[in-house]
Motif scaffolding. Structure first.
Motif, short mmCIF file in Angstrom:
data_model
loop_
_atom_site.label_atom_id
_atom_site.label_comp_id
_atom_site.label_asym_id
_atom_site.label_seq_id
_atom_site.Cartn_x
_atom_site.Cartn_y
_atom_site.Cartn_z
N TRP A 31 55.38 4.84 2.96
CA TRP A 31 55.62 4.19 3.95
C TRP A 31 55.10 2.76 4.19
N PRO A 32 56.00 1.69 4.50
CA PRO A 32 55.57 0.24 4.45
C PRO A 32 54.64 0.00 5.48
N SER A 33 53.94 -1.25 5.34
CA SER A 33 53.14 -1.81 6.40
C SER A 33 53.70 -1.80 7.83
N GLY A 34 53.24 -1.93 8.61
CA GLY A 34 53.67 -1.86 10.10
C GLY A 34 54.12 -0.43 10.62
N THR A 35 53.58 0.64 9.95
CA THR A 35 54.15 1.96 10.13
C THR A 35 52.74 2.62 10.73
N ALA A 36 52.73 3.44 11.88
CA ALA A 36 51.92 4.14 12.25
C ALA A 36 51.87 5.65 11.64
N VAL A 37 51.31 6.18 10.82
CA VAL A 37 51.50 7.54 10.27
C VAL A 37 50.47 8.39 10.75
N PHE A 38 50.92 9.60 11.35
CA PHE A 38 50.25 10.86 11.73
C PHE A 38 50.49 12.00 10.83
N ALA A 39 49.67 12.67 10.47
CA ALA A 39 49.95 13.89 9.64
C ALA A 39 49.35 15.24 10.24
N GLU A 40 50.10 16.34 9.92
CA GLU A 40 49.67 17.71 10.12
C GLU A 40 50.05 18.57 9.05
N ASN A 41 48.92 19.44 8.77
CA ASN A 41 49.28 20.37 7.79
C ASN A 41 49.83 21.66 8.32
N VAL A 42 50.60 22.70 7.50
CA VAL A 42 50.64 23.87 7.97
C VAL A 42 50.15 24.99 7.28
N THR A 43 49.44 25.94 7.81
CA THR A 43 48.77 26.93 7.07
C THR A 43 49.69 28.11 6.86
N ILE A 44 49.27 29.09 6.14
CA ILE A 44 49.96 30.16 5.83
C ILE A 44 50.14 31.10 6.94
N GLU A 45 49.00 31.02 7.72
CA GLU A 45 49.02 31.69 9.06
C GLU A 45 50.04 31.14 10.08
N ASP A 46 50.25 29.68 10.05
CA ASP A 46 50.95 29.25 11.17
C ASP A 46 52.47 29.63 10.84
N THR A 47 52.60 29.87 9.34
CA THR A 47 54.05 30.26 8.89
C THR A 47 54.43 31.62 9.20
N PHE A 48 53.38 32.57 8.80
CA PHE A 48 53.84 33.98 8.79
C PHE A 48 53.15 34.87 10.05
N ALA A 49 51.95 34.35 10.38
CA ALA A 49 51.46 35.26 11.54
C ALA A 49 51.81 35.20 13.03
N ARG A 50 51.87 36.28 13.54
CA ARG A 50 52.43 36.10 14.97
C ARG A 50 51.69 35.06 15.68
N SER A 51 50.39 34.75 15.55
CA SER A 51 49.81 33.49 16.39
C SER A 51 50.28 32.08 15.80
N GLY A 52 51.02 32.20 14.78
CA GLY A 52 51.17 30.84 14.06
C GLY A 52 52.31 29.96 14.96
N ARG A 53 53.07 30.61 15.75
CA ARG A 53 54.15 29.71 16.65
C ARG A 53 53.24 28.80 17.69
N GLN A 54 52.42 29.59 18.32
CA GLN A 54 51.33 28.69 19.39
C GLN A 54 50.62 27.83 18.54
N ALA A 55 50.13 27.95 17.25
CA ALA A 55 49.33 27.14 16.43
C ALA A 55 50.53 25.67 16.34
N LEU A 56 51.61 26.15 15.93
CA LEU A 56 52.73 25.14 15.58
C LEU A 56 52.76 24.19 16.73
N ARG A 57 52.95 24.81 18.02
CA ARG A 57 53.39 24.21 19.13
C ARG A 57 52.16 23.18 19.54
#
Length: 117
Positions: A31-57
């Motif tokens: 992304w070019p200059s003048g861009t504010a960038v924020f990132a989040e990773n997604v764990t395997i648990e976020d994807t497949f565990a029951r509690s994952g949806r809350q973590a994603l939220r």
């Protein structure tokens, strides 16, 4: 006194399932200059565990709060694979009153045969 370049856009980098945050952050350079960038990773648990949806939220809420704080006139999502797609759905549910101006799908899932090079 050095003046900082004004923020022209904000980008949310939404990592793939099983991603490490340091690997997701490498894509900030796209992304070019003048861009504010924020990132989040997604764990395997976020994807497949029951509690994952809350973590994603919770991750989605953090991203949206950061986006609002920048007051950037443009907001984009740069998503990676299934995990990024899942996190994007949570971001969209938290986004109001903001809106996305665009989405970059990087290695996004699709039905077989949909897109071929």
């Amino acid at each position: 006194i050095m003046q900082r370049e004004p923020v022209r856009r904000a980008v949310m980098l939404l990592g793939w399932s099983g991603s490490k945050l340091r690997h997701v952050r490498k894509h900030e350079a796209c992304w070019p200059s003048g861009t504010a960038v924020f990132a989040e990773n997604v764990t395997i648990e976020d994807t497949f565990a029951r509690s994952g949806r809350q973590a994603l939220r919770e991750k989605a809420r953090r991203l949206v709060a950061e986006a609002k704080a920048t007051k950037a006139p443009r907001l984009y999502a740069h998503i990676f694979s299934n995990g990024g797609s899942m996190l994007l759905l949570e971001v969209l549910s938290e986004l109001e009153p903001l809106r996305l101006d665009g989405v970059v799908y990087d290695s996004a899932p699709s039905a077989e045969g949909t897109i071929r090079p």
